[in-house]
Design a protein around this motif. Structure first.
Motif, PDB file in Angstrom:
ATOM      1  N   ALA A   1     -10.284  10.246   8.723  1.00  0.00           N
ATOM      2  CA  ALA A   1      -9.576  10.477   7.453  1.00  0.00           C
ATOM      3  C   ALA A   1      -9.969   9.480   6.373  1.00  0.00           C
ATOM      4  O   ALA A   1      -9.545   9.613   5.222  1.00  0.00           O
ATOM      5  CB  ALA A   1      -8.060  10.414   7.676  1.00  0.00           C
ATOM      6  N   LEU A   2     -10.796   8.486   6.704  1.00  0.00           N
ATOM      7  CA  LEU A   2     -11.123   7.429   5.752  1.00  0.00           C
ATOM      8  C   LEU A   2     -12.057   7.925   4.662  1.00  0.00           C
ATOM      9  O   LEU A   2     -13.047   8.606   4.925  1.00  0.00           O
ATOM     10  CB  LEU A   2     -11.771   6.249   6.481  1.00  0.00           C
ATOM     11  CG  LEU A   2     -12.129   5.029   5.624  1.00  0.00           C
ATOM     12  CD1 LEU A   2     -10.863   4.350   5.102  1.00  0.00           C
ATOM     13  CD2 LEU A   2     -12.980   4.041   6.419  1.00  0.00           C
ATOM     14  N   LYS A   3     -11.743   7.539   3.424  1.00  0.00           N
ATOM     15  CA  LYS A   3     -12.624   7.773   2.283  1.00  0.00           C
ATOM     16  C   LYS A   3     -13.086   6.429   1.740  1.00  0.00           C
ATOM     17  O   LYS A   3     -12.315   5.455   1.717  1.00  0.00           O
ATOM     18  CB  LYS A   3     -11.911   8.551   1.180  1.00  0.00           C
ATOM     19  CG  LYS A   3     -11.519   9.970   1.588  1.00  0.00           C
ATOM     20  CD  LYS A   3     -12.730  10.855   1.748  1.00  0.00           C
ATOM     21  CE  LYS A   3     -12.363  12.334   1.864  1.00  0.00           C
ATOM     22  NZ  LYS A   3     -11.590  12.646   3.098  1.00  0.00           N
TER      23      LYS A   3
ATOM     24  N   GLY B   1       0.787  -1.228   0.000  1.00  0.00           N
ATOM     25  CA  GLY B   1       0.000   0.000   0.000  1.00  0.00           C
ATOM     26  C   GLY B   1       0.817   1.274   0.000  1.00  0.00           C
ATOM     27  O   GLY B   1       0.279   2.346  -0.286  1.00  0.00           O
ATOM     28  N   GLY B   2       2.093   1.182   0.294  1.00  0.00           N
ATOM     29  CA  GLY B   2       2.941   2.364   0.278  1.00  0.00           C
ATOM     30  C   GLY B   2       3.501   2.701  -1.088  1.00  0.00           C
ATOM     31  O   GLY B   2       4.145   3.743  -1.258  1.00  0.00           O
ATOM     32  N   ARG B   3       3.253   1.850  -2.060  1.00  0.00           N
ATOM     33  CA  ARG B   3       3.739   2.117  -3.415  1.00  0.00           C
ATOM     34  C   ARG B   3       2.954   3.286  -4.026  1.00  0.00           C
ATOM     35  O   ARG B   3       1.726   3.339  -3.917  1.00  0.00           O
ATOM     36  CB  ARG B   3       3.555   0.885  -4.297  1.00  0.00           C
ATOM     37  CG  ARG B   3       4.388  -0.333  -3.912  1.00  0.00           C
ATOM     38  CD  ARG B   3       4.081  -1.495  -4.860  1.00  0.00           C
ATOM     39  NE  ARG B   3       4.312  -1.125  -6.241  1.00  0.00           N
ATOM     40  CZ  ARG B   3       5.435  -1.353  -6.926  1.00  0.00           C
ATOM     41  NH1 ARG B   3       6.444  -1.967  -6.321  1.00  0.00           N
ATOM     42  NH2 ARG B   3       5.553  -0.997  -8.185  1.00  0.00           N
ATOM     43  N   PRO B   4       3.631   4.198  -4.713  1.00  0.00           N
ATOM     44  CA  PRO B   4       2.917   5.328  -5.310  1.00  0.00           C
ATOM     45  C   PRO B   4       1.976   4.929  -6.435  1.00  0.00           C
ATOM     46  O   PRO B   4       1.071   5.690  -6.776  1.00  0.00           O
ATOM     47  CB  PRO B   4       4.046   6.231  -5.825  1.00  0.00           C
ATOM     48  CG  PRO B   4       5.225   5.323  -5.974  1.00  0.00           C
ATOM     49  CD  PRO B   4       5.092   4.302  -4.901  1.00  0.00           C
ATOM     50  N   ASP B   5       2.181   3.732  -7.013  1.00  0.00           N
ATOM     51  CA  ASP B   5       1.291   3.301  -8.097  1.00  0.00           C
ATOM     52  C   ASP B   5       0.113   2.477  -7.600  1.00  0.00           C
ATOM     53  O   ASP B   5      -0.694   2.016  -8.403  1.00  0.00           O
ATOM     54  CB  ASP B   5       2.069   2.516  -9.165  1.00  0.00           C
ATOM     55  CG  ASP B   5       2.904   1.380  -8.605  1.00  0.00           C
ATOM     56  OD1 ASP B   5       2.820   1.113  -7.387  1.00  0.00           O
ATOM     57  OD2 ASP B   5       3.654   0.759  -9.378  1.00  0.00           O
ATOM     58  N   MET B   6      -0.015   2.278  -6.304  1.00  0.00           N
ATOM     59  CA  MET B   6      -1.193   1.652  -5.712  1.00  0.00           C
ATOM     60  C   MET B   6      -2.006   2.745  -5.030  1.00  0.00           C
ATOM     61  O   MET B   6      -1.514   3.399  -4.098  1.00  0.00           O
ATOM     62  CB  MET B   6      -0.799   0.576  -4.701  1.00  0.00           C
ATOM     63  CG  MET B   6      -0.256  -0.692  -5.338  1.00  0.00           C
ATOM     64  SD  MET B   6      -1.534  -1.574  -6.253  1.00  0.00           S
ATOM     65  CE  MET B   6      -0.796  -3.208  -6.411  1.00  0.00           C
ATOM     66  N   VAL B   7      -3.252   2.960  -5.466  1.00  0.00           N
ATOM     67  CA  VAL B   7      -3.974   4.155  -5.019  1.00  0.00           C
ATOM     68  C   VAL B   7      -5.260   3.869  -4.247  1.00  0.00           C
ATOM     69  O   VAL B   7      -5.924   4.801  -3.796  1.00  0.00           O
ATOM     70  CB  VAL B   7      -4.288   5.074  -6.214  1.00  0.00           C
ATOM     71  CG1 VAL B   7      -3.003   5.594  -6.846  1.00  0.00           C
ATOM     72  CG2 VAL B   7      -5.164   4.366  -7.253  1.00  0.00           C
TER      73      VAL B   7
ATOM     74  N   VAL C   1      -5.962   4.073   6.415  1.00  0.00           N
ATOM     75  CA  VAL C   1      -5.607   5.412   6.890  1.00  0.00           C
ATOM     76  C   VAL C   1      -4.099   5.559   6.992  1.00  0.00           C
ATOM     77  O   VAL C   1      -3.543   6.619   6.643  1.00  0.00           O
ATOM     78  CB  VAL C   1      -6.304   5.688   8.242  1.00  0.00           C
ATOM     79  CG1 VAL C   1      -5.772   6.981   8.861  1.00  0.00           C
ATOM     80  CG2 VAL C   1      -7.815   5.768   8.053  1.00  0.00           C
ATOM     81  N   ARG C   2      -3.399   4.503   7.433  1.00  0.00           N
ATOM     82  CA  ARG C   2      -1.935   4.567   7.527  1.00  0.00           C
ATOM     83  C   ARG C   2      -1.308   4.919   6.188  1.00  0.00           C
ATOM     84  O   ARG C   2      -0.310   5.637   6.123  1.00  0.00           O
ATOM     85  CB  ARG C   2      -1.366   3.227   8.004  1.00  0.00           C
ATOM     86  CG  ARG C   2      -1.323   3.028   9.475  1.00  0.00           C
ATOM     87  CD  ARG C   2      -0.370   1.926   9.889  1.00  0.00           C
ATOM     88  NE  ARG C   2      -0.670   0.631   9.318  1.00  0.00           N
ATOM     89  CZ  ARG C   2      -1.521  -0.253   9.845  1.00  0.00           C
ATOM     90  NH1 ARG C   2      -2.194   0.073  10.948  1.00  0.00           N
ATOM     91  NH2 ARG C   2      -1.736  -1.423   9.286  1.00  0.00           N
ATOM     92  N   HIS C   3      -1.895   4.394   5.122  1.00  0.00           N
ATOM     93  CA  HIS C   3      -1.315   4.582   3.791  1.00  0.00           C
ATOM     94  C   HIS C   3      -2.104   5.569   2.935  1.00  0.00           C
ATOM     95  O   HIS C   3      -1.827   5.700   1.737  1.00  0.00           O
ATOM     96  CB  HIS C   3      -1.212   3.227   3.092  1.00  0.00           C
ATOM     97  CG  HIS C   3      -0.287   2.271   3.789  1.00  0.00           C
ATOM     98  ND1 HIS C   3       1.088   2.353   3.677  1.00  0.00           N
ATOM     99  CD2 HIS C   3      -0.551   1.232   4.629  1.00  0.00           C
ATOM    100  CE1 HIS C   3       1.642   1.392   4.410  1.00  0.00           C
ATOM    101  NE2 HIS C   3       0.665   0.702   4.992  1.00  0.00           N
ATOM    102  N   ASN C   4      -3.067   6.242   3.550  1.00  0.00           N
ATOM    103  CA  ASN C   4      -3.863   7.256   2.843  1.00  0.00           C
ATOM    104  C   ASN C   4      -4.501   6.674   1.584  1.00  0.00           C
ATOM    105  O   ASN C   4      -4.455   7.263   0.504  1.00  0.00           O
ATOM    106  CB  ASN C   4      -2.994   8.462   2.479  1.00  0.00           C
ATOM    107  CG  ASN C   4      -3.819   9.668   2.048  1.00  0.00           C
ATOM    108  OD1 ASN C   4      -4.949   9.850   2.488  1.00  0.00           O
ATOM    109  ND2 ASN C   4      -3.259  10.479   1.171  1.00  0.00           N
TER     110      ASN C   4
END
Length: 376
Positions: free
Chosen positions: A252-254, A162-168, A193-196
């Motif tokens: 912060a959750l969407k 989940g921290g990869r910029p290409d995983m959204v 939420v940890r990884h936005n």
């Protein structure tokens, strides 16, 4: 308001281009067992080879050709959505797609009681997507598949990729054994939420395997009934998020509601607000009107969009769901009910069009502003 019959009869690579680039929030790249099997642990590879995939699903007949557009199958063989070059020709290039969010196929692992196997499949889908799609096309972004039946394993997978910029985003099926506001799922939301990352609920697998029936009255007979029941399933998840206090625990959750229709939300929000006024003593943690939580936390994708009797009703319902803030375009490529970006919605004013087709998704997924020049 869906793609016109005329547009569907024209081959996808010959349809009119869009002048402004867009973000497509729902592109189904093929993630069937043949594609992901090399990424499974060897023990599961051997079991699949010997006994088949051992997954629920396929209870009802679908539409189109195998549920897909006839012209989306590669000429050299393979399933629709398996060929990046064909996808680029038919959709990404043709419709000036600046970014496309990959949402995979099937979701059958979300209905199996074999949690470890489900987690292994999700991991395999994520690895396959990264290697064969995201690394080859800079316009594409991925969805983190998780085994939502087992939140501990699910949160581990979110932390892994989940921290990869290409995983959204994180993605699950709408079919579930418990509504998604239940605290059972909290470890998943903590990881989101940890990884936005937004938590996206895509329709599918209702009434399959360990998941609850399609309706409160039980199982349905035909696919058309399943499609018509999907708004009620999403409505149950939405009410659960609000009244179980998820957005108070995770401000912060969407959450994205995907492919269950759009305009039904207007009267449902009216009902949520009305019932809350009379019964809010039972849920004192719900501090705001349900429609306010919706406006702040929920995003909805366009496909399949309901047709209205006239434009006045259409405009009123769009306003009632705060479409300028909450609505995002999706095509559902390459499924049989694919919505061409040029035909999915009636003519909109510039600001609303830009919000739906680009800005809302860019804000949600942290994507850059347009890099593509307006096409002449």
């Amino acid at each position: 308001m869906q793609t016109s019959n005329t547009d569907k009869k024209v081959p996808a690579d010959q349809r009119p281009k869009l002048k402004r680039s867009i973000i497509d929030c729902d592109i189904h790249h093929a993630t069937g067992m043949n594609a992901i099997k090399p990424y499974l642990p060897r023990a599961y590879q051997e079991l699949v080879k010997q006994y088949g995939p051992a997954l629920p699903g396929g209870m009802h007949f679908n539409g189109g050709v195998g549920g897909r557009m006839a012209d989306a199958y590669p000429e050299g063989g393979g399933s629709a959505g398996s060929d990046l070059e064909l996808m680029k020709k038919q959709h990404l290039d043709r419709y000036n797609v600046e970014y496309g969010i990959l949402t995979g196929e099937g979701y059958a692992m979300h209905a199996t009681p074999n949690y470890d196997y489900a987690a292994a499949i999700c991991r395999a889908i994520n690895e396959y997507t990264i290697e064969h799609w995201l690394s080859r096309e800079s316009r594409l972004r991925g969805s983190v598949f998780i085994s939502k039946q087992e939140p501990k394993l699910a949160s581990q997978e979110i932390d892994r990729v989940g921290g990869r910029p290409d995983m959204v985003q994180v993605i699950v099926s709408s079919g579930a054994s418990l509504p998604y506001g239940n605290r059972f799922y909290d470890p998943i939301y903590e990881a989101c939420v940890r990884h936005n990352l937004p938590f996206t609920i895509h329709v599918g697998l209702e009434g399959e395997g360990i998941n609850s029936p399609h309706t409160g009255a039980g199982y349905v007979t035909h696919y058309i009934e399943q499609r018509c029941a999907r708004p009620a399933v999403m409505a149950a998840h939405l009410a659960s998020f609000i009244f179980d206090g998820v957005f108070e625990r995770f401000p912060a959750l969407k959450v994205v509601l995907q492919e269950a229709g759009v305009l039904w939300l207007a009267p449902f929000l009216w009902k949520l607000d009305q019932e809350w006024k009379g019964l809010r003593v039972q849920t004192p943690w719900v501090r705001k009107k349900p429609s306010e939580y919706f406006r702040e936390h929920i995003r909805v994708t366009t496909q399949p969009f309901e047709e209205t009797p006239n434009r006045e009703i259409f405009d009123h319902l769009l306003e009632s769901i705060y479409a300028k803030e909450t609505l995002m375009f999706c095509s559902d490529y390459p499924h049989w009910d694919y919505d061409s970006p040029s035909q999915a919605l009636p003519k909109l004013d510039h600001e609303l069009w830009d919000s739906i087709y680009y800005q809302n998704a860019a804000k949600l997924y942290g994507l850059p502003q347009r890099q593509t020049e307006e096409m002449k």
